[in-house]
Structures are given as structure tokens and as C-alpha cells.
Design a protein around this motif. Sequence first.
Motif, PDB file in Angstrom:
ATOM      1  N   VAL A   1      35.347   4.110 -17.016  1.00  0.00           N
ATOM      2  CA  VAL A   1      35.788   4.026 -18.351  1.00  0.00           C
ATOM      3  C   VAL A   1      36.845   4.699 -18.661  1.00  0.00           C
ATOM      4  O   VAL A   1      37.800   4.441 -19.600  1.00  0.00           O
ATOM      5  N   LYS A   2      37.121   5.840 -18.089  1.00  0.00           N
ATOM      6  CA  LYS A   2      38.214   6.989 -18.225  1.00  0.00           C
ATOM      7  C   LYS A   2      39.461   6.184 -17.484  1.00  0.00           C
ATOM      8  O   LYS A   2      40.725   6.369 -18.065  1.00  0.00           O
TER       9      LYS A   2
ATOM     10  N   GLN B   1      33.781  14.094 -13.129  1.00  0.00           N
ATOM     11  CA  GLN B   1      32.510  14.172 -12.643  1.00  0.00           C
ATOM     12  C   GLN B   1      31.626  12.989 -13.436  1.00  0.00           C
ATOM     13  O   GLN B   1      30.449  12.536 -12.877  1.00  0.00           O
ATOM     14  N   SER B   2      32.155  12.347 -14.521  1.00  0.00           N
ATOM     15  CA  SER B   2      31.404  11.396 -15.166  1.00  0.00           C
ATOM     16  C   SER B   2      32.088  10.394 -15.779  1.00  0.00           C
ATOM     17  O   SER B   2      33.194  10.535 -16.189  1.00  0.00           O
ATOM     18  N   ASN B   3      31.415   9.092 -15.891  1.00  0.00           N
ATOM     19  CA  ASN B   3      32.368   7.950 -16.661  1.00  0.00           C
ATOM     20  C   ASN B   3      33.521   8.028 -16.128  1.00  0.00           C
ATOM     21  O   ASN B   3      34.622   7.364 -16.885  1.00  0.00           O
TER      22      ASN B   3
ATOM     23  N   GLU C   1      31.746  -3.935 -13.763  1.00  0.00           N
ATOM     24  CA  GLU C   1      31.212  -2.936 -12.884  1.00  0.00           C
ATOM     25  C   GLU C   1      32.078  -1.528 -12.954  1.00  0.00           C
ATOM     26  O   GLU C   1      31.830  -0.484 -12.555  1.00  0.00           O
TER      27      GLU C   1
ATOM     28  N   ARG D   1      30.779   0.556 -15.883  1.00  0.00           N
ATOM     29  CA  ARG D   1      29.441   1.006 -15.377  1.00  0.00           C
ATOM     30  C   ARG D   1      29.461   2.173 -14.235  1.00  0.00           C
ATOM     31  O   ARG D   1      28.561   2.824 -14.245  1.00  0.00           O
ATOM     32  N   ALA D   2      30.906   2.245 -13.722  1.00  0.00           N
ATOM     33  CA  ALA D   2      31.124   3.231 -12.634  1.00  0.00           C
ATOM     34  C   ALA D   2      30.947   4.545 -13.417  1.00  0.00           C
ATOM     35  O   ALA D   2      31.827   4.927 -14.187  1.00  0.00           O
ATOM     36  N   ARG D   3      29.991   5.439 -13.093  1.00  0.00           N
ATOM     37  CA  ARG D   3      29.739   6.784 -13.622  1.00  0.00           C
ATOM     38  C   ARG D   3      30.187   8.024 -12.753  1.00  0.00           C
ATOM     39  O   ARG D   3      31.090   8.830 -13.296  1.00  0.00           O
ATOM     40  N   THR D   4      30.020   7.700 -11.587  1.00  0.00           N
ATOM     41  CA  THR D   4      30.666   8.985 -10.728  1.00  0.00           C
ATOM     42  C   THR D   4      31.337   8.397  -9.315  1.00  0.00           C
ATOM     43  O   THR D   4      31.316   7.098  -9.256  1.00  0.00           O
TER      44      THR D   4
END
Length: 425
Positions: free
Chosen positions: A291-292, A286-288, A402, A405-408
Motif C-alpha cells: 500500500v505504501k 515493517q508493515s503494509n 497482490e 496485499r503485500a504486508r511485509t
Amino acid sequence: MTAPVSPFSIRDFRFLWGARFASTVAQNGMVVVIGWQVYDLARRTMAPKEAAFQLGMVGVCQFLPLAILTLVTGWTADRVDRRRIAQITLTTEAMCALVLGLHAWTGSSSLWVIYLVAATLGVARAFAGPAIGALAPNLVPPAVLPRAIAASSVAWQIGGIGGPALGGYLYAAAPWLPYAVSGVLFLGAGLSIGMIRPLTRTTLDRTANPWRQMVEGLHYVRRNRLVLGAISLDLFAVLLGGATAMLPIYARDILQVGAAGLGHLRGAPAIGATLAAIWFSVRPLQSNVGVKMLVAVATFGTATVVFGLSRWMPLSLFALAVLGAADMLSVYVRQSLIQLYTPNEMRGRVGAVSTLFISGSNELGEAESGLLAALIGAMPAVVLGGIGAIGITLLWSVLFPELPRARTFDPPKSREDVPTEEMVA
């Protein structure tokens, strides 16, 4: 009418999932046997380093057709019924299995026959990848697509578990048997694809210049920084961290576990990946997400290093399982971003570029690992590859901001919202 929550509530997706599962079992069963046959045949007359080079050549034979045909296959997937493309390619793979099975049955298997069949399989997969990959977004609504991608990965990974083990055990029973079973599974997958109802045709302009349409996929990927970063990260990380290409060497000469042990080694990454895929099919990220994905690729490199140094079978299996789970997370994020950020009329061509990058990381990774192992040995080659994958992750987090910075997975509201080269500049 209530929108579906599970992709399995959609009839056509169930047929697609079944086809993916059957074909993946068949492909992985053949891959493990081909790798074992090539290395075993080569070792009868060659030293280990020379035989490692022959093993790497299998990857070259499969990659070259894909590299040559990428533009054509993507354009074909956007212009021709994707179901028909999938059926033709699956039938071709069944015929390849038949050829290898006949040679194994008569005891006439040779390196040149295996290389020729590997090249034919490369052609079939070059057309199959963009066509099959672009089917899921046509069958499920956008909100369900991340779950569908995870569910498809479950089929792929379960096949990755069962295929190598099945191939190894069947080969131990009779050298021709894994090829016969793979041929039947390929034909069954083709029948399952045929059960999918006709799809809405893409809006690709049939009067435009075909060559210009072919290169549009390359231009789109180059301009979309998020898609380019995600695809290229996988390319270079897996290209360097190609431990799986060395599994026949580890099974025969380092861990000394034989053909059956090779099946377990090939299946271990799929076990970890399957557990991760099942989790994401139930609990999607659902988030981050960016980064994951970066953390997952770094973990992939670390697990590769551990496997490369291990001489103990349980530790090797554990490292490969962690490697597979990390790779699954990376694949899940990458595919979700690509599918949701790409318009339907471009999915075949963008998928072809993605397939080229993925195959480049897999098949060329096999060649790179084989050549490096021929120079410095299998164990140093695997360890250096894992360290390289970690370095690539750190570098890409800087070159492509980018990604972190991609959140969802939420797709852009309009084409203008997609991050491009011009926006970054």
C-alpha cells in the motif's frame, strides 16, 4: 557468532557501496552535461520543439542496446563472475567519458558523436545493471538486505545530488572537465569492485541450453504476480511522469536559470530521495509495504504535475524533492521484494528484466517526453505525464491485488508460497 545488523559492518559491502557512489557521481555528472550539450547544440540551429526531439533521442540511443541485449546480460550475470562484469563495464564507461572529454576539449562536439557514445553507455549499463544489482544479496544475509538496499540507495542518491551539481559547475569552468572527472571516478569504482572477495558461484547448469536459460528470467517474472506488478508499475508510472527529461528545457527556456540552475534542478529529486533512503536504512518498513508503494507512486505523479505548472524556482525545487522522495520509497519496496523473492541462481536474469523495465521507464520516458513536448510543448507534456502516473497507480491497484496485499518483506518459506498466475486464477 552474532549476525550483523548494519550492512556497513560487512567489509565487501563497504567496497560495493563505495563503487556505487563513485560510479553514480560520474554517471549523473555526465548525464546532466550530455543533456545540456545536446539541447544547446540543437538550439543553435533548431526551434525549441525540434531541439526537444533531439534531446529525447538521447534516451532512445541508451535504451535500444538494453532492449536488444537484456536476455544475454541477465544470463551472463548468472554465469560469469559478477565482479568481473562490473569492472569491464565501468572501464568502458570511463573510455566513453574520455571520448566526450577529448571532443569537448578540442571544440569538436557534435550530436552524432554524443549519440554514438550514449549508445555505448547503454551497452555498458545493460551488462552492469544485472551484475551489480545481484551482488548485494551475495554479500549480506537476507535479514539485513532491506537495510543494504536502502544504504545502496543512499550512495545512489547522494551521487544524484553531487553528480549533477558537480557536472554543471565543472562544465561552466571548462566543457571537458566534467568528463575527465567522471572518467577518474569510473576507474576508481572499478578498483573498488576488484577489492570484493570471490563470491560463491551460482548453481546455473552449464550443460543446459543457453537460450532456454535466458528466457527463464522472463518466465519467472511473468509467473510471479507480485514481482511483475511491482516492476510494471514503475515502468508505466515513470514512463508517463518523466519530468526530469524536460529539465534542460525548463532550465533554459521556462525558469531561465542556465546550466548551473540545471544542476540544482537535477539534484533536487536526489535530495528528497536521499533523505528518504537514509530514513529507511535506519528505520526499514515493517508493515503494509505494498500500500505504501502505491501511495508513493501516486505522490510521484502529483509532484510531477506541480513541477510542470511551476514557473517559480523554489516551488520547482520543492516539487522535484517530493518527487524524488516518493520515487525512493517505491524503489525501496520494489527492490526489496524482488531481491528477497528471487533465488540467487535467477537474480541476474530477473535483474536484467527489471533493468529493462527501469531503463524503459527512464530512457523511453525521455523519448516519450521529448516527442510529446515537440507536439504540444514541454509544460503540457509534463503535466499530462503526472496525471497519467496517478491513473496508472489506481489501475495497477486493481489489476494486481497482490500489491496492496503485500504486508511485509518476509520472503516466502518455499517456492510454492510465491504468488503466481496459476494461484491467482
